[in-house]
Design a protein around this motif. Sequence first.
Motif, PDB file in Angstrom:
ATOM      1  N   ARG A  21       0.837  -1.214   0.000  1.00  0.00           N
ATOM      2  CA  ARG A  21       0.000   0.000   0.000  1.00  0.00           C
ATOM      3  C   ARG A  21       0.864   1.254   0.000  1.00  0.00           C
ATOM      4  NH1 ARG A  21      -3.503  -2.828   3.706  1.00  0.00           N
ATOM      5  NH2 ARG A  21      -2.491  -1.750   5.454  1.00  0.00           N
ATOM      6  N   ALA A  22       1.972   1.214   0.759  1.00  0.00           N
ATOM      7  CA  ALA A  22       2.864   2.376   0.816  1.00  0.00           C
ATOM      8  C   ALA A  22       3.499   2.669  -0.545  1.00  0.00           C
ATOM      9  CB  ALA A  22       3.960   2.150   1.862  1.00  0.00           C
ATOM     10  N   LEU A  23       3.626   1.646  -1.370  1.00  0.00           N
ATOM     11  CA  LEU A  23       4.185   1.813  -2.706  1.00  0.00           C
ATOM     12  C   LEU A  23       3.116   2.185  -3.735  1.00  0.00           C
ATOM     13  CD1 LEU A  23       6.579  -1.285  -2.779  1.00  0.00           C
ATOM     14  CD2 LEU A  23       7.250   1.115  -2.544  1.00  0.00           C
ATOM     15  N   GLY A  24       1.876   2.255  -3.277  1.00  0.00           N
ATOM     16  CA  GLY A  24       0.785   2.549  -4.202  1.00  0.00           C
ATOM     17  C   GLY A  24       0.300   1.328  -4.957  1.00  0.00           C
ATOM     18  N   GLY A  25       0.554   0.139  -4.407  1.00  0.00           N
ATOM     19  CA  GLY A  25       0.176  -1.102  -5.077  1.00  0.00           C
ATOM     20  C   GLY A  25      -1.262  -1.507  -4.835  1.00  0.00           C
ATOM     21  N   SER A  26      -1.787  -2.348  -5.719  1.00  0.00           N
ATOM     22  CA  SER A  26      -3.156  -2.860  -5.616  1.00  0.00           C
ATOM     23  C   SER A  26      -3.239  -4.188  -6.363  1.00  0.00           C
ATOM     24  CB  SER A  26      -4.143  -1.852  -6.210  1.00  0.00           C
ATOM     25  OG  SER A  26      -3.857  -1.624  -7.581  1.00  0.00           O
ATOM     26  N   ASP A  27      -4.450  -4.747  -6.427  1.00  0.00           N
ATOM     27  CA  ASP A  27      -4.692  -6.002  -7.152  1.00  0.00           C
ATOM     28  C   ASP A  27      -3.785  -7.124  -6.651  1.00  0.00           C
ATOM     29  OD1 ASP A  27      -6.561  -4.642  -8.749  1.00  0.00           O
ATOM     30  OD2 ASP A  27      -5.027  -4.087 -10.199  1.00  0.00           O
ATOM     31  N   ILE A  28      -3.749  -7.325  -5.349  1.00  0.00           N
ATOM     32  CA  ILE A  28      -2.909  -8.361  -4.746  1.00  0.00           C
ATOM     33  C   ILE A  28      -3.526  -9.741  -4.995  1.00  0.00           C
ATOM     34  CG2 ILE A  28      -1.933  -9.235  -2.596  1.00  0.00           C
ATOM     35  CD1 ILE A  28      -2.086  -6.357  -1.522  1.00  0.00           C
ATOM     36  N   ALA A  29      -2.702 -10.687  -5.440  1.00  0.00           N
ATOM     37  CA  ALA A  29      -3.207 -12.030  -5.728  1.00  0.00           C
ATOM     38  C   ALA A  29      -2.109 -13.065  -5.499  1.00  0.00           C
ATOM     39  CB  ALA A  29      -3.710 -12.120  -7.162  1.00  0.00           C
ATOM     40  N   LEU A  30      -2.494 -14.219  -4.967  1.00  0.00           N
ATOM     41  CA  LEU A  30      -1.544 -15.314  -4.765  1.00  0.00           C
ATOM     42  C   LEU A  30      -1.284 -16.020  -6.094  1.00  0.00           C
ATOM     43  CD1 LEU A  30       0.089 -17.205  -2.866  1.00  0.00           C
ATOM     44  CD2 LEU A  30      -1.991 -18.570  -2.619  1.00  0.00           C
ATOM     45  N   ILE A  31      -0.022 -16.139  -6.456  1.00  0.00           N
ATOM     46  CA  ILE A  31       0.354 -16.864  -7.679  1.00  0.00           C
ATOM     47  C   ILE A  31       0.556 -18.343  -7.381  1.00  0.00           C
ATOM     48  CG2 ILE A  31       2.090 -17.122  -9.491  1.00  0.00           C
ATOM     49  CD1 ILE A  31       2.742 -14.153  -9.144  1.00  0.00           C
ATOM     50  N   ILE A  32       1.384 -18.638  -6.381  1.00  0.00           N
ATOM     51  CA  ILE A  32       1.722 -20.022  -6.084  1.00  0.00           C
ATOM     52  C   ILE A  32       2.205 -20.157  -4.654  1.00  0.00           C
ATOM     53  CG2 ILE A  32       4.122 -19.793  -6.861  1.00  0.00           C
ATOM     54  CD1 ILE A  32       3.966 -22.638  -7.963  1.00  0.00           C
ATOM     55  N   GLN A  33       1.905 -21.283  -4.044  1.00  0.00           N
ATOM     56  CA  GLN A  33       2.514 -21.700  -2.786  1.00  0.00           C
ATOM     57  C   GLN A  33       3.220 -23.014  -3.085  1.00  0.00           C
ATOM     58  OE1 GLN A  33       0.615 -21.360   1.207  1.00  0.00           O
ATOM     59  NE2 GLN A  33       0.572 -23.584   1.135  1.00  0.00           N
ATOM     60  N   LYS A  34       4.522 -23.065  -2.826  1.00  0.00           N
ATOM     61  CA  LYS A  34       5.274 -24.249  -3.221  1.00  0.00           C
ATOM     62  C   LYS A  34       6.393 -24.572  -2.249  1.00  0.00           C
ATOM     63  CE  LYS A  34       8.688 -24.157  -5.964  1.00  0.00           C
ATOM     64  NZ  LYS A  34       9.489 -24.350  -7.181  1.00  0.00           N
ATOM     65  N   CYS A  35       6.851 -25.792  -2.363  1.00  0.00           N
ATOM     66  CA  CYS A  35       8.017 -26.257  -1.612  1.00  0.00           C
ATOM     67  C   CYS A  35       9.258 -25.990  -2.451  1.00  0.00           C
ATOM     68  CB  CYS A  35       7.858 -27.750  -1.348  1.00  0.00           C
ATOM     69  SG  CYS A  35       9.092 -28.460  -0.255  1.00  0.00           S
ATOM     70  N   LEU A  36      10.310 -25.480  -1.835  1.00  0.00           N
ATOM     71  CA  LEU A  36      11.550 -25.230  -2.547  1.00  0.00           C
ATOM     72  C   LEU A  36      12.293 -26.546  -2.755  1.00  0.00           C
ATOM     73  CD1 LEU A  36      12.829 -21.995  -0.763  1.00  0.00           C
ATOM     74  CD2 LEU A  36      11.785 -22.177  -3.034  1.00  0.00           C
ATOM     75  N   PHE A  37      12.534 -26.874  -4.020  1.00  0.00           N
ATOM     76  CA  PHE A  37      13.231 -28.100  -4.343  1.00  0.00           C
ATOM     77  C   PHE A  37      14.736 -27.859  -4.463  1.00  0.00           C
ATOM     78  CE2 PHE A  37       8.940 -29.217  -5.406  1.00  0.00           C
ATOM     79  CZ  PHE A  37       8.855 -30.561  -5.111  1.00  0.00           C
ATOM     80  N   LYS A  38      15.455 -28.951  -4.609  1.00  0.00           N
ATOM     81  CA  LYS A  38      16.910 -28.862  -4.666  1.00  0.00           C
ATOM     82  C   LYS A  38      17.368 -27.972  -5.811  1.00  0.00           C
ATOM     83  CE  LYS A  38      21.049 -31.763  -4.593  1.00  0.00           C
ATOM     84  NZ  LYS A  38      21.572 -33.161  -4.580  1.00  0.00           N
TER      85      LYS A  38
END
Length: 210
Positions: free
Chosen positions: A69-86
């Motif tokens: 919000r401080a940066l003037g951002g909007s339209d927040i949306a989750l792209i992906i939730q993932k496990c970090l692989f090797k």
Amino acid sequence: MDVVDGKMKIEKEYDQGFRVEHEGDDHQGRLPESSKIKKMKQKMATRCDQQYPTLPPPDLPIKFRKRIRALGGSDIALIIQKCLFKTDMSSDHNRLSIPLNQIQQTFLTPQETEFLNSGNNEKKCSEMEVLLIEPSLRRDTISLRKWEMKKASESATSMYVLVGKWNSVAWRNALREDETVQLWSFRINSKLCLALVKRRAKSNGYFIEF
């Protein structure tokens, strides 16, 4: 995975069902049997799901929302939730993979999608420079690309990747293999931006930021 035959050592990694071969692999070594490969792929794909099988829908931490919000951002949306692989944590690869079949919702405009689709392969492809808010809340830029990953005797499968400065992002934020992260999108004056969040599970099953 290591296969030892005399003094010869072959390393193979499996990231979301893709076989990734490092430069310098000795292709004269004996590869594992197909049944063993299949079992490894299944184990890698379900590793994080087995750790946290019944987690509630994730939300973006308040400190990130305030920064956006401080940066003037909007339209927040989750792209992906993932496990970090090797391979996500390999300095040789220097990239975070974003498999298309794990993306929660569309985060690109039709014009952005067309632009990224205009590339041909990993060595020559279009890229977008985007703002990234790191888990530490530090801001930097990173490159977003689309890669075609080919599997033997099968059609190519696409994935998005964050490249260029990924090794630095991983090092600054002490990211680790098997750790769960979320990648969020937002817009500043219609321009695509990203936020990377580290997550861990509490005993009651809820995610908290790390």
